[in-house]
Each structure stands twice: as C-alpha cells, then as structure tokens.
Design a protein around this motif. Sequence first.
Motif, PDB file in Angstrom:
ATOM      1  N   LEU A  37       0.826  -1.207   0.000  1.00  0.00           N
ATOM      2  CA  LEU A  37       0.000   0.000   0.000  1.00  0.00           C
ATOM      3  C   LEU A  37       0.862   1.260   0.000  1.00  0.00           C
ATOM      4  N   CYS A  38       1.833   1.333   0.898  1.00  0.00           N
ATOM      5  CA  CYS A  38       2.680   2.524   0.997  1.00  0.00           C
ATOM      6  C   CYS A  38       3.560   2.688  -0.239  1.00  0.00           C
ATOM      7  N   ALA A  39       4.017   1.554  -0.817  1.00  0.00           N
ATOM      8  CA  ALA A  39       4.819   1.641  -2.036  1.00  0.00           C
ATOM      9  C   ALA A  39       4.005   2.211  -3.186  1.00  0.00           C
ATOM     10  N   LEU A  40       2.761   1.791  -3.318  1.00  0.00           N
ATOM     11  CA  LEU A  40       1.890   2.322  -4.368  1.00  0.00           C
ATOM     12  C   LEU A  40       1.585   3.795  -4.128  1.00  0.00           C
ATOM     13  N   ALA A  41       1.379   4.174  -2.871  1.00  0.00           N
ATOM     14  CA  ALA A  41       1.053   5.564  -2.549  1.00  0.00           C
ATOM     15  C   ALA A  41       2.204   6.505  -2.857  1.00  0.00           C
ATOM     16  N   ARG A  42       3.452   5.980  -2.831  1.00  0.00           N
ATOM     17  CA  ARG A  42       4.614   6.833  -3.098  1.00  0.00           C
ATOM     18  C   ARG A  42       4.936   6.960  -4.584  1.00  0.00           C
ATOM     19  N   LEU A  43       4.228   6.239  -5.437  1.00  0.00           N
ATOM     20  CA  LEU A  43       4.497   6.339  -6.873  1.00  0.00           C
ATOM     21  C   LEU A  43       4.182   7.747  -7.373  1.00  0.00           C
ATOM     22  N   PRO A  44       4.966   8.269  -8.317  1.00  0.00           N
ATOM     23  CA  PRO A  44       4.687   9.604  -8.869  1.00  0.00           C
ATOM     24  C   PRO A  44       3.294   9.661  -9.497  1.00  0.00           C
ATOM     25  N   LEU A  45       2.591  10.750  -9.244  1.00  0.00           N
ATOM     26  CA  LEU A  45       1.263  10.996  -9.814  1.00  0.00           C
ATOM     27  C   LEU A  45       0.259   9.909  -9.420  1.00  0.00           C
ATOM     28  N   ALA A  46       0.473   9.291  -8.243  1.00  0.00           N
ATOM     29  CA  ALA A  46      -0.493   8.293  -7.780  1.00  0.00           C
ATOM     30  C   ALA A  46      -1.855   8.924  -7.548  1.00  0.00           C
ATOM     31  N   CYS A  47      -1.859  10.193  -7.153  1.00  0.00           N
ATOM     32  CA  CYS A  47      -3.101  10.901  -6.874  1.00  0.00           C
ATOM     33  C   CYS A  47      -3.001  12.297  -7.455  1.00  0.00           C
ATOM     34  N   LEU A  48      -4.031  12.712  -8.176  1.00  0.00           N
ATOM     35  CA  LEU A  48      -4.002  13.999  -8.866  1.00  0.00           C
ATOM     36  C   LEU A  48      -5.014  14.947  -8.231  1.00  0.00           C
ATOM     37  N   PRO A  49      -4.568  16.123  -7.765  1.00  0.00           N
ATOM     38  CA  PRO A  49      -5.537  17.104  -7.256  1.00  0.00           C
ATOM     39  C   PRO A  49      -6.534  17.488  -8.348  1.00  0.00           C
ATOM     40  N   MET A  50      -7.809  17.574  -7.984  1.00  0.00           N
ATOM     41  CA  MET A  50      -8.830  17.873  -8.990  1.00  0.00           C
ATOM     42  C   MET A  50     -10.009  18.550  -8.317  1.00  0.00           C
ATOM     43  N   GLU A  51     -10.207  19.799  -8.626  1.00  0.00           N
ATOM     44  CA  GLU A  51     -11.339  20.554  -8.105  1.00  0.00           C
ATOM     45  C   GLU A  51     -12.402  20.643  -9.189  1.00  0.00           C
ATOM     46  N   ALA A  52     -13.597  20.177  -8.923  1.00  0.00           N
ATOM     47  CA  ALA A  52     -14.675  20.225  -9.913  1.00  0.00           C
ATOM     48  C   ALA A  52     -16.008  20.283  -9.191  1.00  0.00           C
ATOM     49  N   SER A  53     -16.972  20.925  -9.825  1.00  0.00           N
ATOM     50  CA  SER A  53     -18.318  21.012  -9.276  1.00  0.00           C
ATOM     51  C   SER A  53     -19.070  19.720  -9.572  1.00  0.00           C
ATOM     52  N   ALA A  54     -19.950  19.335  -8.664  1.00  0.00           N
ATOM     53  CA  ALA A  54     -20.668  18.073  -8.808  1.00  0.00           C
ATOM     54  C   ALA A  54     -21.654  18.099  -9.974  1.00  0.00           C
ATOM     55  N   ALA A  55     -22.335  19.230 -10.173  1.00  0.00           N
ATOM     56  CA  ALA A  55     -23.405  19.287 -11.177  1.00  0.00           C
ATOM     57  C   ALA A  55     -22.920  18.985 -12.586  1.00  0.00           C
ATOM     58  N   PRO A  56     -21.871  19.675 -13.101  1.00  0.00           N
ATOM     59  CA  PRO A  56     -21.442  19.351 -14.468  1.00  0.00           C
ATOM     60  C   PRO A  56     -20.885  17.944 -14.600  1.00  0.00           C
ATOM     61  N   MET A  57     -20.173  17.463 -13.583  1.00  0.00           N
ATOM     62  CA  MET A  57     -19.648  16.104 -13.653  1.00  0.00           C
ATOM     63  C   MET A  57     -20.775  15.088 -13.691  1.00  0.00           C
ATOM     64  N   LEU A  58     -21.826  15.327 -12.891  1.00  0.00           N
ATOM     65  CA  LEU A  58     -22.970  14.425 -12.871  1.00  0.00           C
ATOM     66  C   LEU A  58     -23.708  14.457 -14.209  1.00  0.00           C
ATOM     67  N   ALA A  59     -23.832  15.644 -14.797  1.00  0.00           N
ATOM     68  CA  ALA A  59     -24.512  15.760 -16.090  1.00  0.00           C
ATOM     69  C   ALA A  59     -23.750  15.007 -17.175  1.00  0.00           C
ATOM     70  N   ILE A  60     -22.431  15.141 -17.188  1.00  0.00           N
ATOM     71  CA  ILE A  60     -21.611  14.439 -18.181  1.00  0.00           C
ATOM     72  C   ILE A  60     -21.715  12.934 -17.980  1.00  0.00           C
ATOM     73  N   LEU A  61     -21.658  12.488 -16.724  1.00  0.00           N
ATOM     74  CA  LEU A  61     -21.747  11.062 -16.435  1.00  0.00           C
ATOM     75  C   LEU A  61     -23.086  10.489 -16.881  1.00  0.00           C
TER      76      LEU A  61
END
Length: 814
Positions: A485-509
């Motif tokens: 788990l910790c090895a995977l978490a340390r991989l580069p770009l394992a998690c990407l910051p992403m700020e988005a509103s729920a409404a447009p994402m829900l509409a696209i989905l």
Amino acid sequence: MTAIVAVPSREADARMPVRPAIPVTLWGLVAIILAERAVLHFGMPRSFGSIAVAVGVGVGACLLAVLAMMRKAMGRGVADVPAVLPFVLASVLVGALLGWLALGRVNSAAEALSTTPVSAWGLEVEGDMAEGGRGWWGRARVLDESGGKVGAVWLSSPTRLECGSMVSCVGRFKPNGDDEWGVSSRMQGLAGTVSVVHVTAVREVGGSLGAVLRMRQTVLASFSPDESDGAAVLAGSVCGDRAPIRSRGLDDAFATCGVSHLVAVSGGHLAILAGTLAALLGKTRLGPGVRGSLALGVIALFIVFCGAPASAVRAGIMSCVSFGGSLVGRRSHALSSTCAAALAMALLDPYVSGQLGFLLSVASVVGICLFGSYVSHELDVLTRMPRHPGRGQPALVHTLGRLRSNICDALGVSLVAQLFTLPLTCPAFGEVSLIAPLANLVLAPLFACLVSLGLAAAALTPLSALQFPVLAAAEGVSQAFCVVLCALARLPLACLPMEASAAPMLAILCAASAALYGVWPTPRKRILLRGAAALAGGSVALLLGLCLLQPARVCVLDVGQGDAILVADGSTAVLVDTGPDEKVSQALARQGIIHLDAIVLTHLHDDHVGGVDDLVGRVGCNRVLVAGGVTDQIPEDLSASITKLSGHAAEEISYGDTIRAGSFSLRVVSPTEPVDGSENADSLELALTYEHNGNGLSALLTGDAERDETGACLARGDVGDIDFLKVGHHGSELSLTSEEAAALDPEVSVASAGEGNKYGHPREECVDALEGADSVFLCTKDVGTVTVRPGARGPVVSSERTSGGSAAALVSGL
C-alpha cells in the motif's frame, strides 16, 4: 432489397454481455434521494406543512396503486414510460414530504438542546470516535430522562468514549450554522455539536449487546493495534476500529490509492464471512432457509461486533433483501436488490440521503451492475491476443488466458466504480486517485487473506494458544499489505488534485451512461486501441501542461486563517507555508499544481504548517526548507509528515540564501541569526524578484513577521521600494508602521485571513497605513485567492471573486 447485417462471431456473441434491465425502483430511488436532499439542504417554510401532509397522504395511496401496476413492468427496462413517470412523480412528492418531516425533527432537536443544559440529557455514543486536532469526534444520540430519542449530534470530547456507552456530562451545545459544515450536518440529521467539558458519568451498555461489545474490546486488545501498521490495519479490517489507522498516518495512503473502502467494514467483509459460513454450513443437513437464516444472524452479530458502522449496516440490509427475495422464489438480481434496499433505507431514514458513504455505495453498485460486465468485456477484447493455429492450447497459455480474463473483470469493476463516484468524491476530497484500479487489483487478494485470517484469530481469542499462530499469520499478511500500500502511494502521480463542481460532472456522467446504454455497441479492438491511444495522448498532454506550462505568478491562496503563497513559473513551483489544514491541497488543485520543487515553512505556528500532512500523497515535493536553527525544534508529528512528503528531513536556509523558481528569485532577508521558529519574529522573510522578457515584479513575503523585523530589513537595505507586499501577521495592528509602508511603497498589498476570525484581522491600523501609502489593499477573506503576475508596467493583479461590486481584475499595470 435484402439488408446486409454484420453478424459478430459466435465467440463474440457468447462473451458479449447482455444489456441489463433497469428496475423501476432505480428511478424512484433517484427521485427520493434528490427530493430529500433538496429539502434538507434548502429548507421548506413551515407554512407548507399542512399542504405537504395532505399531499403525502394522497401520494401514499397513489404510490400503492402505482406499485401494483409496476409488477408487470418489472424487468421490461425503460420501455414503460407511462408507468414510470407517475412512479417518479410520486417518489419526488414522498421524498419532499419525508425531507420536510426530517428537517422539522432536526430543528426541534436543536431548539430543545439550545434551551436546556447539556447535563440534562443522556448521550449515547454511536460507533467509534475518531481522533481530531482538538480531541475525539463522533456521533451521539441525545436521549431524554425516559430514554426517548430527542435527536443526534456531533460529540467532541477531550478523551475517547467507547462505542455504545451512555454519557452524562457538562458541556456546551452549538447548533448548526448556515455554512457548508452546518448544512452538511443538518442533512445527516445532526442538530449541532456538543463539546464535552467534563464527563460526570459513563455507563456501558448492558445485556447481549454489551457482551458483544466487550468481546470486541478483548479481541482488539489481543491484536495490539498500536504496535505496528499491520496490527492497526488488522484491527480496522476485522473489528472496524479505524482509530489506530488514523493515528499511524495510514489513512493518507489509503486515500491516495483509492482503497479506503477496503478497510471500511462493508460488503466485501460480509461476502468473505458469508462465503466461509456457506462452506461450513454446506456440510450440514440443514435446509437452505435455515442455513441462510443462521448466516444472516452471524452477519448481524459481526456488524454489531464492529461497532455497527453505517457501511456495514447498509451491506447487511442489502444481504437481507437478497435473501428475502430468494425465500419467495425470485431469482437474484443485484441491481434490483440494491435499489430495493436503498429505497427502503431512504424511506425509513431520510438522513441517509445526506450521508456521503450511502451515496458512494449506491453509485458504485448501480454503476457496476449496469456497466461492470460491459467494461470488463471491453478490456478483455482490448487485451485479447490472437490465437495461433493448432488443435489445442497448451496448459500454460490457457492458465494465462484465465488470469488475464480475471484481471480484466477486476479492473472493469474498479474503473466503473471509480467513474460513477467521481461526481461525489472530487467535490468532497478535491482529488482523484490515478493508481486506484491497479491498487484494488493488487491489494484485494491480500486483503481477502488478511480478513479471513483475522476473523479466525478473533474467533480463537478465548484460546490464546491456538490464536497465537493464526494471529501471527494474519499480522504477517497485513504487514505485507501495508508495505505494498505505501509503495503504491509513493508512486509519482499516484493521486491527482482535482477541483470540480458536482453538477457538471454528474450531467456528463448521466449523458455518457445514457448514450452507452442506448447504443450498447459491440466492442471492436481496433476502435478500442484508437480510443486508448487518444486517451493516453490527452493525459500526457494534460500532465505536461500542468508540469511545464505554469504561467509566471504569485498566488496568495485563500486557506482561511493562515498563510500559503504559491510562486510558480513554467515547470517549477515553490509553496511558502501550507496554511492550517486541508484547504491548501484544494487550493493547489485549483491552480493545477501536482508537484512542488520546494515548500518553505516560515515558522512553526499551526496556521503556517498545519497543511503539510494533508499534502502527503497528493502533491509531490522535492524538499522542505526552514530557517536556520529550526530543524531541531520541529515537532515529531510534523517531522514525520515532512519526511513522508519529501522523502527526507527538513533542510535549513539562512540569511542571504536564495531559492530559485524559474525566473523568480527568493532571497532570505530575515532572520539574520539562528532561531527556534516558535515566535512570529522568527519568521523567514523573503525578498522576491522577477525579470524576464521585459516583465518584472518585486515583492516581500513576510510570514508572521511584524514591524520590528520589517523595519530592520529596511534599515539594512535588504529591501526597498516594491511592487507587492504580502502583509505580515495577517494584517495585525503591529504588521507595519506608516513610515515602513511609505518606504516599501507597494502598489498592491495582500493579507491572508479567515472570514470571521476572532483576531479581527486585518486590523484597521494596518489597512490605514497601507492605503495611506496609496497601496491597493486586498484580503483573502473578502476576495479569495489573489494572483499577482509580472507585467511590463507593473504588477497585474486579479482575484478569485469580487468584493463590493468591484471588478475581479483589480490592478493592471500599476
């Protein structure tokens, strides 16, 4: 004329999943959740009460009639629109009525608690409490003298209170406000927060329930969860106690890898337990009904044993619905069972519509039921290798083919679950785990093994001699799980910051899901390869843009009552201070920052270093810098977070040292001697300059330094006339004098302060001094994040939002 139709091969026909039927209960579930959420969020005037009750009675009768008509429509998918529409309309009205009644109960509970002392009530702790920055937090039911439930509250206590215990205390009650936290609490049925000052009595729960909970404490003690990461994960996975996981900092790794659902006791745990029980009971002569009833009874005890977390309760209800359907002779249909169980929960407890965990469970299961098999089939087609001619396949090739197919199934389920929950997770957490599909694939087998061994060790707790080897094996597997788990978490770009509103994402989905469901195309490998190549190319271009094309700017980030200043240019970025909490990672996400060359901590006050821990696993960082003499004074928990974030301990910088960020230069101008970082006067002050292609900028970043330190910098000649001043100590009355403001002569000055802060920052004395020097004064609490860009004729300044009707572009070419 005869139409020519392309007929897929028999193999493709056999493998192609059938388009699943959509039960009418799904539409009703969505309608009820939306209606309940809308009423609980926005409220409803009390004058609507009589109308709502009358409508509810009428709708209830209509709903029964509609349900009777729907019996014939079950299984026909979405074809019966005339039948579905009345059902959806009735669901909306019922949801609105239930939401209105639930809103009234929350308001009544808040009113009752506000008018009587906390000591007059009994508080029953629901579930395990979590350790926070100011003690322990959890939910509690408020009971009156007769034991009747008055409502529910957040419970804040300086000490941990055990699950199920009845508490009498002296404390303070604070009702929900109209801010985001208050609205979220109200939607979950919580009337406010009770802060415990002094506990006067604690009574443990008695009877059979108390016996189960005491057994749980015995099992937890035998696991020794505070001794190692493996023991902590074992305790959280088997007993549902996640406090040791949080205390050891593993929750960040779980979030980064997108596998927090594994350790939350839920459907996966119940499936493992049910499988074990089925294997044991299958060897008996008991009938299916008796075996199922026994299994459900054991599962219910296990849920209570884990502290009855909401995720386990939901999974248990769904198991009961599925078993009930089998008893009446209905074939198992996962989507129907899920919708029926969720619908029952939303009708019985409208507050679940405001609980993120409930929404995540429903969204992921619905997505998997609808599209899990189809996406798995697409992956199977994409990765399928051409067969070589011959009479038969070697055993190794056949085994590898089965393994590949299983991997495609697991990845397909994980991808669909993540996509269907993105409109919920991105607004809530401000990030998306890129490593989640791989992490789920790799960690799921280890997790199933550790849970199975952990359950066996828990059952053997009274027999310590027999428990020891099983527990040792369980801890070994759990420790291996933590290492991966910790090895995977340390991989580069394992998690990407992403700020988005729920409404447009829900509409696209919803639009994409409707299109895919309507067409249900047969996957073609050539088309899938082109799509995968386009997706990979777009992702690489986006990452290169985020990493290499950052415009030159200085951003005073809006992080509440704290400091966080981003200096970015091209492929480099430096963050000066990290604010008080998780808001800094969300602010960086909005700026598109996924990697930092350095973090400078001006001094050790919480409002400047509190966000370091939250950046771990979310943003990459090369090094963390502090003033000379501070490294030996860094608290242990902060030091551990710095090491996790950058890979090594903090480094010191001293007077005259320079930090480079593209064409930006940040020179240390204070302090001139080693400090311990404990006082405002110890703050690093940085003189910033920028010169490139005719554009320039000069600035002073002050941390919490005040007039004495800034005056000394001016006297030494380390700083003079500047374009931009980051105001010291959030704009306190001691930030600077009128003479210093005139000497600095900044075109724009920005203070970072939180709305409604108790210090009154920024103070009038500071604002008057700067405006008296003809500086445009801004504060993040009024205009949000302020961005200052180098310009040919002076700084170009813009703000996140307007204040007092002024334009967002506040200064241009001063």
